[in-house]
Enzyme design. Sequence first.
Site, PDB file in Angstrom:
ATOM      1  N   ASP A   1       9.828   1.692  -1.476  1.00 27.37           N
ATOM      2  CA  ASP A   1       8.681   2.437  -1.973  1.00 27.37           C
ATOM      3  C   ASP A   1       8.987   3.909  -2.219  1.00 27.37           C
ATOM      4  O   ASP A   1       9.905   4.489  -1.657  1.00 27.37           O
ATOM      5  CB  ASP A   1       7.486   2.304  -1.027  1.00 27.37           C
ATOM      6  CG  ASP A   1       7.821   2.609   0.432  1.00 27.37           C
ATOM      7  OD1 ASP A   1       8.992   2.466   0.831  1.00 27.37           O
ATOM      8  OD2 ASP A   1       6.899   2.996   1.181  1.00 27.37           O
TER       9      ASP A   1
ATOM     10  N   GLU B   1       7.667   1.283   3.579  1.00 20.12           N
ATOM     11  CA  GLU B   1       8.210   1.998   4.735  1.00 20.12           C
ATOM     12  C   GLU B   1       7.466   3.304   4.954  1.00 20.12           C
ATOM     13  O   GLU B   1       7.221   3.701   6.092  1.00 20.12           O
ATOM     14  CB  GLU B   1       9.707   2.269   4.537  1.00 20.12           C
ATOM     15  CG  GLU B   1      10.388   2.911   5.740  1.00 20.12           C
ATOM     16  CD  GLU B   1      10.201   4.424   5.815  1.00 20.12           C
ATOM     17  OE1 GLU B   1      10.197   4.976   6.939  1.00 20.12           O
ATOM     18  OE2 GLU B   1      10.046   5.064   4.752  1.00 20.12           O
TER      19      GLU B   1
END
Length: 415
Positions: free
Chosen positions: A84, A142
């Site tokens: 991400d 994350e």
Amino acid sequence: MTSAAARIALDLTADLPVPALEDFYRDLHRHPELSLREHRTAAALAERLRKAGYDTTEGVGGTGVVGVLRNGDGPTVLLRADMDALPVAERTGLPYASVTDGVMHACGHDLHVTWLTGAAEALAAGRDAWSGTLVLVGQPAEETGEGAARMVADGLHERFPRPGVLLAQHAAPGPAGLYAHSPGLIMSASTDIDIVVHGRGGHGSRPEATVDPVVTAAYIVTRLQTVVSREVAARDSAVLTVGRIEAGTRHNIIPSEARISLNLRTQSPQVRERMIAAVRRVAAGECAAAGCPAEPGITVGSDFPVTVNDADTERRTAAVHGEVFGAGTILDPGPAMGSEDFPRLAAGGIPYSYWFVTSTPADVWNTAPGGDDLMTRLAAVPSNHSPHFAPDLCTLAPGVRTLVSGALAFLSVGG
């Protein structure tokens, strides 16, 4: 004497397709995606894994990707990369800068995915040199601390081979070409807290008829700065950051509430609980002193665990990296105050090794102020989450090599 794992790693990564990896990286960097929206990134990773011969599953834990390569009897090793990006407007000026407004790969996860892809292809091409099972994980979210737990809850270790060891790495500021390993604690815990201060709103010309939550919030923010300096022992590391304070709608309106968002970084459960208690006490005390009509609302939100490397696993990984890159490239910086959700993949106590790969371009590092003072230089160069963060592409091949050699250190290899 160089180990078989190091020799094989150097052989398998001798002719990496660096230009193709650079193109893959640039494409990922141009198209960043926020947490749990990594659809394009996940599809790109899955496509490369399938082409390399991995049994690949998408949609694990939302947008997670799992690739499995079974290659005979032997240990099972999991390699992980997070996918991400962040809500940061890019200011690097790179020709391959983000084309998505307000979103940027400001933490290097695009580099992580590229490293994992290169390692997957090299290990698959060289499967005659090792045996065992590889589990490759493209992890979502994350940055929000959700991804690892979501993948585990979605059966990561039940639907796929359960690993005997987990390996992961992260891009970090510092002169490109160093590998930071710490046996034991390497990353801190993180805890988010939200505070709502309840006041009594009114006209700015009549403050006596109100209870001003803005002033009270300002006192809370100021008083919170003493929590670390006066309530945490000097031997304990801790950070308290107020990242957001919001209140009001117009210049001449005293609002009815103010909101404060803060973050704690701690390295032990005891310090964490002490700091949370202090935050509650300070907020309640300041609100009482101001005559607020209600006690403050305090919510302890998302958190990240401490990252504690298994000592034996970490030493083994650091040793093979020292053989591959040279002993002078390995350093132990001690624990960082940053946080990770990677340890949640270790559900059930799977040992793991997590390390850093320094990635600051040479021209940026060499012109940074500070001379021989490493900490001064580190503070001067763009770091993770900066809109100017731009890892050096010279780290592409070494980052692949770290994962390949790390995996081979635990798989079965010939002498």
